[in-house]
Design an enzyme around this catalytic site. Structure first.
Site, mmCIF file in Angstrom:
data_model
loop_
_atom_site.group_PDB
_atom_site.id
_atom_site.type_symbol
_atom_site.label_atom_id
_atom_site.label_comp_id
_atom_site.label_asym_id
_atom_site.label_seq_id
_atom_site.Cartn_x
_atom_site.Cartn_y
_atom_site.Cartn_z
ATOM 1 N N LYS A 181 11.939 38.761 43.290
ATOM 2 C CA LYS A 181 12.030 39.851 42.327
ATOM 3 C C LYS A 181 13.253 39.627 41.447
ATOM 4 C CE LYS A 181 13.932 43.742 41.881
ATOM 5 N NZ LYS A 181 14.184 43.724 40.433
ATOM 6 N N THR A 238 24.539 47.717 46.330
ATOM 7 C CA THR A 238 23.099 47.531 46.575
ATOM 8 C C THR A 238 22.887 46.656 47.810
ATOM 9 O OG1 THR A 238 22.619 47.810 44.228
ATOM 10 C CG2 THR A 238 20.930 46.729 45.548
ATOM 11 N N GLU A 256 24.820 37.737 48.946
ATOM 12 C CA GLU A 256 25.876 37.131 48.130
ATOM 13 C C GLU A 256 26.295 38.205 47.145
ATOM 14 O OE1 GLU A 256 27.856 35.921 45.416
ATOM 15 O OE2 GLU A 256 26.157 34.727 44.696
ATOM 16 N N CYS A 290 29.936 36.346 39.838
ATOM 17 C CA CYS A 290 30.474 36.903 41.071
ATOM 18 C C CYS A 290 31.799 36.231 41.410
ATOM 19 C CB CYS A 290 29.462 36.721 42.188
ATOM 20 S SG CYS A 290 28.806 35.069 42.257
ATOM 21 N N GLU A 391 35.245 45.349 41.112
ATOM 22 C CA GLU A 391 34.617 44.285 40.315
ATOM 23 C C GLU A 391 34.226 44.843 38.945
ATOM 24 O OE1 GLU A 391 30.655 42.710 41.515
ATOM 25 O OE2 GLU A 391 31.613 40.747 41.305
HETATM 26 P P1 NAI Z 1 22.327 45.373 41.518
HETATM 27 O O1 NAI Z 1 22.993 44.748 42.665
HETATM 28 O O2 NAI Z 1 21.944 46.802 41.653
HETATM 29 O O3 NAI Z 1 21.013 44.541 41.127
HETATM 30 C C1 NAI Z 1 20.748 43.238 41.561
HETATM 31 C C2 NAI Z 1 19.277 43.131 41.908
HETATM 32 O O4 NAI Z 1 18.969 44.062 42.931
HETATM 33 C C3 NAI Z 1 18.312 43.443 40.767
HETATM 34 O O5 NAI Z 1 17.190 42.604 40.864
HETATM 35 C C4 NAI Z 1 17.926 44.876 41.053
HETATM 36 O O6 NAI Z 1 16.674 45.236 40.511
HETATM 37 C C5 NAI Z 1 17.863 44.864 42.551
HETATM 38 N N1 NAI Z 1 18.005 46.195 43.159
HETATM 39 C C6 NAI Z 1 18.788 47.222 42.742
HETATM 40 N N2 NAI Z 1 18.645 48.282 43.553
HETATM 41 C C7 NAI Z 1 17.758 47.935 44.515
HETATM 42 C C8 NAI Z 1 17.180 48.598 45.631
HETATM 43 N N3 NAI Z 1 17.500 49.863 45.936
HETATM 44 N N4 NAI Z 1 16.298 47.927 46.404
HETATM 45 C C9 NAI Z 1 15.963 46.654 46.131
HETATM 46 N N5 NAI Z 1 16.459 45.980 45.061
HETATM 47 C C10 NAI Z 1 17.353 46.592 44.269
HETATM 48 O O7 NAI Z 1 23.271 45.150 40.293
HETATM 49 P P2 NAI Z 1 23.213 45.769 38.817
HETATM 50 O O8 NAI Z 1 22.903 47.234 38.898
HETATM 51 O O9 NAI Z 1 22.347 44.940 37.967
HETATM 52 O O10 NAI Z 1 24.728 45.575 38.374
HETATM 53 C C11 NAI Z 1 25.717 46.453 38.849
HETATM 54 C C12 NAI Z 1 26.976 45.704 39.200
HETATM 55 O O11 NAI Z 1 26.723 44.753 40.207
HETATM 56 C C13 NAI Z 1 27.572 44.891 38.092
HETATM 57 O O12 NAI Z 1 28.333 45.689 37.263
HETATM 58 C C14 NAI Z 1 28.381 43.865 38.831
HETATM 59 O O13 NAI Z 1 29.647 44.394 39.145
HETATM 60 C C15 NAI Z 1 27.617 43.660 40.090
HETATM 61 N N6 NAI Z 1 26.828 42.423 40.077
HETATM 62 C C16 NAI Z 1 27.249 41.408 40.858
HETATM 63 C C17 NAI Z 1 26.569 40.220 40.860
HETATM 64 C C18 NAI Z 1 27.019 39.095 41.694
HETATM 65 O O14 NAI Z 1 26.525 37.999 41.547
HETATM 66 N N7 NAI Z 1 27.915 39.308 42.617
HETATM 67 C C19 NAI Z 1 25.404 40.005 40.003
HETATM 68 C C20 NAI Z 1 25.015 41.155 39.243
HETATM 69 C C21 NAI Z 1 25.719 42.318 39.291
#
Ligand code: NAI
Ligand code: MG
Length: 498
Positions: A181, A238, A256, A290, A391
């Protein structure tokens, strides 16, 4: 206004070898971050689609050609997929830039590098070996590593294809089947990659891609009873939530997650080189990684001189159209993230950090529409401030001075996160000692942001669980079965074991 006359392309999900519309028949827009305008419609998947995809993956795991395919043949399929990605690298790079605003030059480079994951794990597929044990009983005991079953990969928007590959290549090499996904903001390249999966000749149901929002389709995937492994990259919040959902039916997870990585510059470092490394660490990918080196720790003796050099270099960074070959800093990948970063700049100002560079929208026509933020540097940051603890995931650097090694280690490790750390020094004794003392999954010495398919990657503390890449990466997708073959003529006493 061409979008008024040309209808936007409507993407389709890939389930059980078919290109399908979502059960809901609903779509949502995905936006080009350079123009801030929608360019395609993405299927809004829900629990029904999740169930279809997981069932297809489960069938493919238990029945059909994949279940009995020799690992050498699996490896060949993976190799072919890598070669196809290489062949289609320009097309994929173009699509990735359109969806997430990363630099075209960087994406062309990255997508030419991605096939190495498929080649590496293709070669590994038929080298997963068990062991024969020096058994103390009248038996031959041996083990064989086996795949887990249906693995779900949930990936974010900052490096969609790369992070998808981190999961897909080892999961398939180990013999699992996969449901991916992608993030709601960047679903296009994962779907495009499925054309290549199809072309490579993977049996139907082995790889599936569903799209949509986390709570609507991500959670039904995570809680599906036929799923055995969740591989997630994204926010710590999340990730922790998914971990608790997975715990209910004792699914394996690899997480991760976020970081607040320290990049530590000592006075004895090659300072001009350190400037370049620090810039790459925080402004590369517009800070949306990240592993961003978002806390710069500088030894007090060179603090002012180093900050001057850094600000001078960063002032020259060319911000603009991610497709322009000279651009060094593109837009933020989506509006939500843009708003979040702008909010943190406000927080840092209010906390009393001293803004020495940036903080606003870059001047000029080119940056007037997209989600642009200037390279931003704060000094006088205290490690207790929110800007040093949370972050930001954007081009915002916090500079913190330190006096000696002990203080540097203390500040560096005083964080909930532990994904990565950088050390800039000419003293290899110090570098080695620090590499031991720093609580981080990756420590870079006189370099930053290096990753490879050969080298394990993952986090300490709240930055994650498990490792991706290298030999360790495939262990996440295997479980060990021990087999006992008795050499005894009879069972002596059925009530006494041991
Ligand atoms: P997110 O962690 O919520 O989303 C990442 C993935 O998880 C997306 O595919 C999203 O659709 C999915 N997801 C979200 N909620 C879910 C749930 N309840 N059940 C299953 N899948 C779910 O991150 P988001 O909202 O895009 O970004 C928020 C913050 O996360 C950013 O501001 C950043 O600080 C951090 N982030 C960190 C990353 C990393 O590589 N460490 C990558 C992207 C965001
Ligand atoms: Mg988009």
């Amino acid at each position: 206004m061409s979008e008024l006359t040309t209808p936007m392309p409507k993407l389709r999900m890939y389930i059980d070898g078919e290109w399908v519309a979502p059960a809901s028949r609903e779509y949502f827009e995905t936006v080009d971050p350079f123009t801030a305008r929608p360019w395609a419609l993405v299927p809004r998947g829900n629990a029904e689609d999740a169930d279809r995809a997981v069932r297809a993956a489960d069938r493919a795991f238990r029945e059909g050609p994949w279940a009995t395919m020799h690992p050498t043949v699996r490896g060949k399929l993976l190799y072919r997929l890598g070669a196809l990605m290489e062949e289609h690298a320009d097309e994929l790079a173009d699509l990735e830039v359109r969806d997430n605003g990363r630099l075209l030059a960087e994406m062309q480079h990255q997508i030419r590098y991605i096939p190495n994951w498929f080649y590496y794990y293709a070669g590994l597929a038929d080298k997963i070996e068990g062991a024969v044990y020096p058994c103390d009983k009248p038996a031959l005991s041996f083990s064989q590593p086996e795949p887990l079953g249906v693995c779900v990969g949930i990936v974010p928007w900052n490096a969609p294809l790369l992070l998808m590959t981190f999961k897909l290549a080892p999961a398939l090499a180990a013999g699992n089947t996969v449901v991916l996904k992608p993030a709601e903001h960047t679903s296009a390249t994962a779907l495009k990659a499925m054309e290549l999966v199809e072309k490579a000749g993977f049996p139907k149901g082995v790889v599936n891609v569903v799209t949509g929002f986390g709570p609507e389709i991500g959670e039904p995937l995570v809680t599906h009873r036929l799923v055995r492994h969740i591989g997630f990259t994204g926010s710590t919040r999340t990730g922790a939530h998914l971990y608790s959902l997975a715990a209910r039916d004792v699914k394996r997870v690899s997480l991760e997650l976020g970081g607040k990585s320290p990049n530590i510059v000592f006075a004895d470092a090659e300072l001009d080189n350190a400037v370049r490394g620090v810039v790459g660490g925080i402004f590369g990918a517009t800070g949306q990684t990240c592993i961003a080196g978002s806390r710069l720790l500088v030894q007090d003796r060179v603090h002012d001189a180093f900050v001057d050099k850094l600000a001078a270099f960063s002032r020259q960074v060319r911000v603009g159209d991610p497709r322009h070959p000279q651009t060094q800093l593109g837009p933020i990948a989506n509006r939500m993230q843009y708003d979040k970063i702008v909010g943190y700049i406000d927080v840092a100002d209010k906390e009393g950090a001293h803004r020495v560079l940036g903080g606003g929208r870059p001047p000029g026509e080119e940056c007037s529409e997209g989600f642009f933020i200037e390279p931003t540097i704060y000094t006088a940051v205290n490690n207790d401030m929110r800007i040093a603890r949370e972050e930001v995931f954007g081009p915002v650097l916090s500079v913190i001075p330190f006096h000696d090694e002990d203080e540097a280690v203390g500040i560096a490790n005083d964080s909930d996160f532990g994904l990565a750390a950088g050390v800039w020094t000419g003293d290899m004794r110090r570098a080695l000692l620090l590499s031991r003392r720093l609580q981080a999954g990756s420590v870079w010495i006189n370099t930053y942001r290096d990753i490879s398919y050969t080298t394990p990657f993952g986090g300490y503390k709240m930055s994650g669980i498990g490792r991706e890449n290298g030999l360790e990466g495939i262990r996440e997708y295997l479980q060990t079965k021990a087999v006992w073959l008795s050499t005894a003529r009879e069972i002596a006493n059925p009530f006494v074991i041991g």
